[in-house]
Design a protein around this motif. Structure first.
Motif, PDB file in Angstrom:
ATOM      1  N   ASP A  69       0.873  -1.178   0.000  1.00 37.89           N
ATOM      2  CA  ASP A  69       0.000   0.000   0.000  1.00 37.89           C
ATOM      3  C   ASP A  69       0.906   1.223   0.000  1.00 37.89           C
ATOM      4  N   CYS A  70       0.679   2.120  -0.939  1.00 37.64           N
ATOM      5  CA  CYS A  70       1.488   3.332  -1.043  1.00 37.64           C
ATOM      6  C   CYS A  70       0.628   4.551  -0.736  1.00 37.64           C
ATOM      7  N   THR A  71       1.157   5.460   0.055  1.00 41.11           N
ATOM      8  CA  THR A  71       0.453   6.698   0.382  1.00 41.11           C
ATOM      9  C   THR A  71       1.353   7.891   0.065  1.00 41.11           C
ATOM     10  N   VAL A  72       0.855   8.779  -0.780  1.00 43.70           N
ATOM     11  CA  VAL A  72       1.561  10.021  -1.112  1.00 43.70           C
ATOM     12  C   VAL A  72       0.783  11.172  -0.479  1.00 43.70           C
ATOM     13  N   THR A  73       1.466  11.980   0.338  1.00 42.28           N
ATOM     14  CA  THR A  73       0.804  13.062   1.063  1.00 42.28           C
ATOM     15  C   THR A  73       1.320  14.414   0.592  1.00 42.28           C
ATOM     16  N   GLY A  74       0.431  15.209   0.005  1.00 42.63           N
ATOM     17  CA  GLY A  74       0.769  16.558  -0.434  1.00 42.63           C
ATOM     18  C   GLY A  74      -0.035  17.582   0.361  1.00 42.63           C
ATOM     19  N   VAL A  96      -3.054  10.616  -1.834  1.00 43.25           N
ATOM     20  CA  VAL A  96      -3.411   9.517  -2.725  1.00 43.25           C
ATOM     21  C   VAL A  96      -2.901   8.213  -2.126  1.00 43.25           C
ATOM     22  N   LYS A  97      -3.797   7.241  -2.028  1.00 37.03           N
ATOM     23  CA  LYS A  97      -3.421   5.902  -1.596  1.00 37.03           C
ATOM     24  C   LYS A  97      -3.664   4.946  -2.764  1.00 37.03           C
ATOM     25  N   PHE A  98      -2.709   4.073  -3.026  1.00 41.78           N
ATOM     26  CA  PHE A  98      -2.901   3.120  -4.102  1.00 41.78           C
ATOM     27  C   PHE A  98      -2.166   1.818  -3.812  1.00 41.78           C
ATOM     28  N   SER A  99      -2.627   0.769  -4.460  1.00 42.79           N
ATOM     29  CA  SER A  99      -2.018  -0.551  -4.287  1.00 42.79           C
ATOM     30  C   SER A  99      -0.907  -0.762  -5.304  1.00 42.79           C
ATOM     31  N   ILE A 100       0.081  -1.552  -4.910  1.00 38.68           N
ATOM     32  CA  ILE A 100       1.169  -1.962  -5.803  1.00 38.68           C
ATOM     33  C   ILE A 100       1.262  -3.478  -5.751  1.00 38.68           C
ATOM     34  N   ASP A 101       1.207  -4.109  -6.910  1.00 36.45           N
ATOM     35  CA  ASP A 101       1.304  -5.561  -7.024  1.00 36.45           C
ATOM     36  C   ASP A 101       2.472  -5.868  -7.958  1.00 36.45           C
ATOM     37  N   THR A 125      10.195  16.750  -4.198  1.00 36.26           N
ATOM     38  CA  THR A 125       8.927  17.470  -3.997  1.00 36.26           C
ATOM     39  C   THR A 125       8.662  17.875  -2.560  1.00 36.26           C
ATOM     40  N   GLY A 126       9.371  17.243  -1.624  1.00 39.50           N
ATOM     41  CA  GLY A 126       9.118  17.502  -0.219  1.00 39.50           C
ATOM     42  C   GLY A 126       7.888  16.801   0.315  1.00 39.50           C
ATOM     43  N   MET A 127       7.291  15.957  -0.482  1.00 35.75           N
ATOM     44  CA  MET A 127       6.096  15.226  -0.055  1.00 35.75           C
ATOM     45  C   MET A 127       6.486  13.908   0.595  1.00 35.75           C
ATOM     46  N   ALA A 128       5.721  13.512   1.602  1.00 39.90           N
ATOM     47  CA  ALA A 128       5.937  12.227   2.258  1.00 39.90           C
ATOM     48  C   ALA A 128       5.356  11.111   1.392  1.00 39.90           C
ATOM     49  N   ILE A 129       6.146  10.061   1.200  1.00 40.32           N
ATOM     50  CA  ILE A 129       5.687   8.895   0.440  1.00 40.32           C
ATOM     51  C   ILE A 129       5.965   7.655   1.276  1.00 40.32           C
ATOM     52  N   GLY A 130       4.900   6.968   1.655  1.00 43.58           N
ATOM     53  CA  GLY A 130       5.037   5.749   2.450  1.00 43.58           C
ATOM     54  C   GLY A 130       4.673   4.524   1.633  1.00 43.58           C
ATOM     55  N   LEU A 175       4.921   7.287  -9.791  1.00 48.60           N
ATOM     56  CA  LEU A 175       5.216   6.000  -9.167  1.00 48.60           C
ATOM     57  C   LEU A 175       4.419   4.874  -9.823  1.00 48.60           C
ATOM     58  N   MET A 176       3.169   5.146 -10.147  1.00 47.08           N
ATOM     59  CA  MET A 176       2.345   4.126 -10.808  1.00 47.08           C
ATOM     60  C   MET A 176       2.966   3.703 -12.135  1.00 47.08           C
ATOM     61  N   GLN A 177       3.481   4.662 -12.882  1.00 47.97           N
ATOM     62  CA  GLN A 177       4.125   4.348 -14.152  1.00 47.97           C
ATOM     63  C   GLN A 177       5.387   3.511 -13.937  1.00 47.97           C
ATOM     64  N   GLU A 178       6.101   3.764 -12.848  1.00 49.15           N
ATOM     65  CA  GLU A 178       7.315   3.001 -12.559  1.00 49.15           C
ATOM     66  C   GLU A 178       6.981   1.554 -12.209  1.00 49.15           C
ATOM     67  N   VAL A 179       5.846   1.337 -11.565  1.00 50.61           N
ATOM     68  CA  VAL A 179       5.417  -0.040 -11.264  1.00 50.61           C
ATOM     69  C   VAL A 179       5.337  -0.853 -12.547  1.00 50.61           C
ATOM     70  N   VAL A 180       4.744  -0.259 -13.579  1.00 54.79           N
ATOM     71  CA  VAL A 180       4.600  -0.942 -14.863  1.00 54.79           C
ATOM     72  C   VAL A 180       5.946  -1.015 -15.590  1.00 54.79           C
ATOM     73  N   ALA A 181       6.688   0.097 -15.595  1.00 55.74           N
ATOM     74  CA  ALA A 181       7.962   0.142 -16.316  1.00 55.74           C
ATOM     75  C   ALA A 181       8.959  -0.865 -15.747  1.00 55.74           C
ATOM     76  N   SER A 182       8.981  -1.002 -14.424  1.00 55.03           N
ATOM     77  CA  SER A 182       9.904  -1.948 -13.807  1.00 55.03           C
ATOM     78  C   SER A 182       9.581  -3.374 -14.222  1.00 55.03           C
ATOM     79  N   ALA A 183       8.303  -3.695 -14.288  1.00 48.95           N
ATOM     80  CA  ALA A 183       7.901  -5.036 -14.724  1.00 48.95           C
ATOM     81  C   ALA A 183       8.330  -5.293 -16.161  1.00 48.95           C
ATOM     82  N   LEU A 184       8.199  -4.297 -17.013  1.00 54.69           N
ATOM     83  CA  LEU A 184       8.598  -4.440 -18.410  1.00 54.69           C
ATOM     84  C   LEU A 184      10.111  -4.617 -18.545  1.00 54.69           C
TER      85      LEU A 184
END
Length: 301
Positions: A105-110, A169-174, A201-206, A133-142
């Motif tokens: 589970d990924c959480t980006v806080t702005g 924004v909260k999103f899942s990563i598989d 960006t100075g944003m927290a990403i968990g 980050l979502m694009q990197e999930v796909v790019a890394s798999a490729l």
């Protein structure tokens, strides 16, 4: 009229899919002692009903201690749950293993702000960072093909308002791949980008790991038994890997294991439109039979 040297047992495992109760692959997991029977019994569905209560209700509470007898080999037949066999017009998938899986589970806080008065340069838009980050999930798999998988299947945007810059924004990563090392590399690449984006960006990403399953290569002898059965029956076949989890993962920790796949229409499963041709089902059952007989041994008449 066939007598085998070793006995053959048929198992129907409880809750492989995990659609109602978690953990998934529950019956085989308890049998393999990956988790306790009490842990499985205590699992609750969305209505608060427990596994124990529901098993008692339908008369399925057993008395035998799970896993109290050994198994010599394990075979599992299944629809592919993917489109590879259908696309290749091949009847039998000889499964060499199951992909390793990591869920996060990924959480980006702005910061929320009005879409009109806030200039682009002064925004802390959590969604724009999350999409990188979502694009990197796909790019890394490729990058780590052919068995790399990367999926973002669930996204929650807050406050989800048309004229408000998203503040969180909260999103899942598989992430999945054929070896644990490859999955770990995908994870490292996603985490590295998250760290860089957070710094820029100075944003927290968990990023919190919520589930992990090791890659499970199947026993070479069992794989050969499946392939040999397909050849003996004159069925088209090809090597495949399973992208989904199966009870064979836990059974394979106890004994040599193998799997047989047959095609399913459009790769759809766990859905009302799931469909497999009777001829393919028959072929899969016959391969299962001959693979079991090869391992169990047939007593000469």
């Amino acid at each position: 009229g066939i007598q085998t040297e070793a006995p053959i047992e048929v198992a129907f495992w409880t809750n492989e899919e995990g659609s109602r109760f978690v953990p998934v692959m529950m019956g085989s997991g308890v049998f393999a002692k990956a988790f306790t029977l009490e842990h499985a019994y205590a699992a609750r569905d969305t209505e608060g009903k427990t596994v124990r209560e529901e098993l008692e209700r339908i008369g399925y509470i057993g008395e035998q201690e799970p896993g109290d007898h050994p198994i010599g080999a394990y075979f599992e037949a299944h629809i592919e749950q993917g489109p590879v066999l259908e696309d290749a017009d091949v009847t039998i998938g000889v499964v060499h293993g199951v992909l390793g899986i990591r869920w996060f589970d990924c959480t980006v806080t702005g910061m929320e702000a009005h879409a009109g008065p806030t200039p682009m340069a002064l925004r802390r838009d959590a969604l724009q960072v999350a999409t990188h980050l979502m694009q990197e999930v796909v790019a890394s798999a490729l990058r780590h093909g052919p068995h790399g998988r990367g999926t973002v299947g669930m996204v929650q945007v807050h406050p989800n308002s048309r004229n408000v810059i998203p503040g969180q924004v909260k999103f899942s990563i598989d992430l999945r791949n054929s070896t644990d090392a490859l999955v770990d590399q995908q994870v490292a690449e996603v985490r590295a980008l998250a760290a860089r984006l957070s710094t820029e960006t100075g944003m927290a990403i968990g990023i919190e790991q919520v589930s992990s399953y090791a890659a499970q290569p199947f026993d070479a002898g069992c794989v050969q038994a499946v392939q040999g059965a397909a050849e003996q029956l004159g069925l088209s076949h090809m090597p495949v890997v399973s992208g989904a989890g199966h009870d064979a993962i836990y059974a394979g920790q106890l004994a040599p294991a193998g799997m047989i796949f047959i095609p399913c229409k459009d790769g759809i499963s766990h859905n009302e439109i799931e469909d497999a041709k009777p001829a393919h089902i028959t072929a899969g059952c016959n391969v299962l039979l001959h693979a079991m007989l090869e391992r169990a041994g047939v007593v000469d008449a």
